[in-house]
Structures are given as C-alpha cells and as structure tokens.
Design a protein around this motif. Structure first.
Motif, PDB file in Angstrom:
ATOM      1  N   GLU A  86       0.830  -1.207   0.000  1.00 42.34           N
ATOM      2  CA  GLU A  86       0.000   0.000   0.000  1.00 42.34           C
ATOM      3  C   GLU A  86       0.861   1.252   0.000  1.00 42.34           C
ATOM      4  OE1 GLU A  86      -3.331   0.404  -0.267  1.00 42.34           O
ATOM      5  OE2 GLU A  86      -3.485  -1.756  -0.601  1.00 42.34           O
ATOM      6  N   ARG A 139       9.518  -1.318 -10.408  1.00 43.06           N
ATOM      7  CA  ARG A 139       9.173  -0.928  -9.038  1.00 43.06           C
ATOM      8  C   ARG A 139      10.193  -1.492  -8.050  1.00 43.06           C
ATOM      9  NH1 ARG A 139       2.649  -0.937  -8.164  1.00 43.06           N
ATOM     10  NH2 ARG A 139       2.094   0.224 -10.030  1.00 43.06           N
ATOM     11  N   HIS A 199       3.968   1.517  -1.127  1.00 41.37           N
ATOM     12  CA  HIS A 199       4.606   1.597  -2.446  1.00 41.37           C
ATOM     13  C   HIS A 199       3.651   2.205  -3.464  1.00 41.37           C
ATOM     14  CE1 HIS A 199       7.862  -1.724  -1.750  1.00 41.37           C
ATOM     15  NE2 HIS A 199       7.943  -0.728  -0.912  1.00 41.37           N
ATOM     16  N   GLU A 200       2.407   1.743  -3.468  1.00 43.16           N
ATOM     17  CA  GLU A 200       1.429   2.241  -4.425  1.00 43.16           C
ATOM     18  C   GLU A 200       1.181   3.734  -4.227  1.00 43.16           C
ATOM     19  OE1 GLU A 200      -0.874   1.656  -7.752  1.00 43.16           O
ATOM     20  OE2 GLU A 200       0.401   0.206  -6.713  1.00 43.16           O
ATOM     21  N   TYR A 201       1.119   4.160  -2.979  1.00 42.04           N
ATOM     22  CA  TYR A 201       0.901   5.578  -2.671  1.00 42.04           C
ATOM     23  C   TYR A 201       2.068   6.429  -3.165  1.00 42.04           C
ATOM     24  CZ  TYR A 201       0.426   9.818   0.157  1.00 42.04           C
ATOM     25  OH  TYR A 201       0.336  11.115   0.574  1.00 42.04           O
ATOM     26  N   LYS A 236       2.113   6.775  -6.974  1.00 45.39           N
ATOM     27  CA  LYS A 236       1.063   7.649  -7.485  1.00 45.39           C
ATOM     28  C   LYS A 236       1.359   9.123  -7.227  1.00 45.39           C
ATOM     29  CE  LYS A 236      -2.832   4.434  -7.229  1.00 45.39           C
ATOM     30  NZ  LYS A 236      -4.123   4.133  -6.551  1.00 45.39           N
TER      31      LYS A 236
END
Length: 305
Positions: free
Chosen positions: A118, A139, A120-122, A125
């Motif tokens: 979570e 990534r 990493h995704e934030y 973005k």
C-alpha cells in the motif's frame, strides 16, 4: 490475561487517542499491548468464523507500531509520514482480513507485505519522478536502488564514497541481483540522482547565453490557448468558490485544509490524522468524506463549464 489485554478486549480502541498530533499518535500506538501467539490465533479464528470485529480490532491495534516502523523507511521520498502511516494502516487492515492462522506464520510476517504494498502504491502515485516505474521489475528497482548503492559504497575509500554514480561493475551487480536490464539500472539512477535543470540562463555577464527556454515555442497568444487559459482561470477562481459552496461545512473545511491551504512553513494544510483527531473519527473516514466532496465539486465545476 494481563490488565492491558483485558482493557483491549472490552474496548479495543480505548487506548488510541482521539486528539493530538502525529507524535502523540506514534507514542500511543507504541504503548498498545501486543498479542501472544495464542491470543492472535484465537482472534483470527473468531474473525474468520464469526466475523468478530472486536477481534479484528485487537489484531489491528497490536500491529499499528509495525506500520509506524515500516513508514519510517519511506520518509526520504518527500511525502508526509502521517499519510504514509495511513496508507500502511489500510494495508494492515487488508492483511488482517485475509490472515489465516492455520498457515503457521505470525500476522507480523504476513502483514509486512500488505503494508509495504500500500505504501509503495501511494508513493508511485504521488512522486513525480517515478512515472516510468510501471512494471513489477521497475518498481523493485526503484525501491531497492538507493539502499543497494549505499551498501556498495560502504567500506570504500572517501573518493569512491562521495562519487554518486555507479561503476560498470556496480551497475552489472545491481542488474543481476534485481533481475533487470543494465540499461534500466542506468535510467533509474539518472532519474533518481539527476537534479533539476534551470530553464532560464544562470549568468550575470552580458554575453549571449542559451538555456532550454530558448528552444521552447511561445504559443501563449494562440487563440485556442487564450480561450483555454481564460476558462481555466475562471474555474480556478469563481468556479472553485462555487464548487465549495455545494459542500457541507465539514466537507468544505476538509477540502480546504487538504488542498487549498498553505501554512507559513509551506508544509501544506492538515494531514488526514490531524483532521481525524479534530472531528473524532478515523482517518479513513476523513478520506471517504474527501473523496465524496471531490466528486460533488467535480460535478459542480462541470455544470459551471
């Protein structure tokens, strides 16, 4: 069962402060009681078999300190730690929901993957330099390159330590360890270590100087651009104001604090946790209100246009 565990059973959220800043939150979660293996297994089974939300709350609370610890690893990306913690907490809740105590592992090991995913995704973005990190390999390269460079420089002489770029051998080592192409390592290193380039000449002499701005076309007076600029200015001014007027007072203040306010230290408005503490709700609830408010504003702006 200890006294602290007994408190957690009666009211698992009682020890989380309803008011305070991020430091108060971190201090509070570090004092929350940990679950034994037996307590964790029992809580997980009650959640899975009976949908026991109190059991889920106990598992989440006992691992909030893990989220805080993991979030510290990512503060170097220029994003507020409060928001990193919030995203990590979302990952923790997903882990608790999916946790199977019969797999033979503790929740702490299982949850680390979801928390990091979570966060990493934030970061991906919200950090402008990472738009190329679209594949799983890229990534992995992005999140490991800095630490690997530090490890490679450790123990070298001063000249090598202060040299920021990787040698050919080091590039090959990173590519081999992360299973990516050598060219991808070089490209990511350039993106992460390159500084900003000034568009305008940085010189005080009277001689002719060229900079990137000299090669950009000036289309500011092109009719379509002029119309677009006027429309954009109208939306940014009166349009935003009218859109805010469709919101209730709480939603409006949340949007203003999160997106429209800049403090004296240029750090921006309040974080999700600060607003949650003020209104006495969870940070997730604040984010839900923010999303709903943005949809209302978008609809109002569309009707205005």
């Amino acid at each position: 069962m200890s006294a602290s565990s007994a408190i957690a059973v009666r009211d698992p959220w009682a020890l989380v402060p309803s008011l305070g800043n991020l430091d108060a939150y971190i201090s509070a979660v570090n004092r929350l009681p940990l679950l034994t293996a037996e307590e964790e297994s029992s809580a997980a089974r009650r959640l899975r078999e009976h949908g026991d939300l109190e059991a889920a709350g106990r598992m989440v609370l006992s691992h909030l300190r893990l989220v805080v610890s993991i979030s510290r690893q990512y503060v170097g990306y220029g994003l507020p730690q409060g928001d990193l913690i919030q995203e990590g907490n979302v990952g923790l809740m997903k882990a608790v929901k999916r946790f199977d105590p019969d797999q033979g592992v503790r929740l702490v090991s299982y949850a680390m993957h979801w928390i990091k995913a979570e966060i990493h995704e934030y970061i991906l973005k919200n950090w402008r330099m990472v738009k190329v990190a679209t594949t799983k390999a890229q990534r992995k390269l992005f999140f490991n390159l800095r630490s690997m460079k530090h490890q490679l420089k450790a123990g070298q002489d001063d000249a090598a330590t202060h040299r920021n770029t990787l040698t050919e051998a080091e590039v090959a080592h990173v590519a081999r360890e992360l299973n990516v192409k050598r060219e991808e390592v070089l490209e990511m290193e350039t993106r992460m270590s390159g500084g900003d380039v000034a568009l305008e000449p940085q010189t005080d002499d009277d001689g002719e100087s060229f900079a990137p701005i000299a090669y950009l076309a000036d289309d500011s007076h092109e009719p379509t651009r002029v119309i677009e600029a006027r429309s954009r200015d109208a939306l940014a001014g009166d349009g935003i104001q009218r859109a805010l007027e469709v919101l209730d007072p709480r939603s409006r203040r949340i949007v203003e604090e999160r997106w429209l306010k800049v403090n004296d230290d240029t750090s921006g408005g309040m974080t999700l946790h600060e607003l949650a503490a003020e209104y006495g709700v969870s940070a997730e609830r604040i984010r839900q209100i923010e999303v709903a408010a943005m949809k209302k504003m978008k609809k109002a702006l569309t009707e205005t246009a």
